[in-house]
Design a protein around this motif. Structure first.
Motif, PDB file in Angstrom:
ATOM      1  N   GLU A   1      40.030  42.258  44.831  1.00 13.25           N
ATOM      2  CA  GLU A   1      40.809  42.858  43.744  1.00 13.25           C
ATOM      3  C   GLU A   1      40.494  44.347  43.620  1.00 13.25           C
TER       4      GLU A   1
ATOM      5  N   GLU B   1      46.396  43.746  39.375  1.00 12.08           N
ATOM      6  CA  GLU B   1      45.058  43.740  39.990  1.00 12.08           C
ATOM      7  C   GLU B   1      43.979  44.031  38.958  1.00 12.08           C
TER       8      GLU B   1
ATOM      9  N   HIS C   1      43.391  40.699  37.487  1.00 12.30           N
ATOM     10  CA  HIS C   1      42.672  39.809  38.407  1.00 12.30           C
ATOM     11  C   HIS C   1      41.195  40.196  38.510  1.00 12.30           C
TER      12      HIS C   1
END
Ligand SMILES: [Fe+2]
Length: 128
Positions: A30, A60, A63
């Motif tokens: 990530e 991202e 995440h």
């Protein structure tokens, strides 16, 4: 994807350690994705393309944050240090040094975290 996240024979690792290894790999991926989107945004001129890349970068961030939170929940000592560093004003290095020192002080205290400035992780260290 390979099995590069292992530095010890996977069959000898506990299920918990293997789960952590997967989450560490995911956290790294990530962060890499955020880096790639940052670089693309630094040169992309098309507004619509920029909008899509920015949207992807935003995902991202989410995440990465979920992966980090998972790991911090599984490692309270790490969480205690992170709480001394993250989301705090001031010099990052000074906050980090103070957090580390508090963690070390907490290691010597029985229980810790009683308002003496420690991060309250005294009971977490030295157990083995
Ligand atoms: Fe992602």
């Amino acid at each position: 994807m390979g099995f590069d996240q292992y530095h010890e024979p996977p069959e000898e690792l506990s299920q918990e350690t293997r789960t952590l290894a997967r989450m560490f790999a995911s956290l790294t991926e990530e962060a890499e994705a955020i880096n790639w989107y940052e670089q693309r945004l630094s040169i992309e001129q098309d507004p619509e393309a920029r909008s899509i890349i920015e949207d992807a970068r935003h995902e991202e961030y989410k995440h990465f944050s979920m992966d980090l939170e998972f790991l911090l929940r599984r490692r309270p000592e790490w969480r205690a240090i992170a709480e001394g560093v993250l989301f705090r004003p001031g010099a990052i290095t000074e906050n980090a040094d103070a957090a580390e020192e508090a963690a070390e002080e907490g290691a010597g205290a029985a229980g810790g975290g009683d308002g003496d400035g420690s991060l309250g992780i005294g009971g977490l260290r030295g157990r083995s």
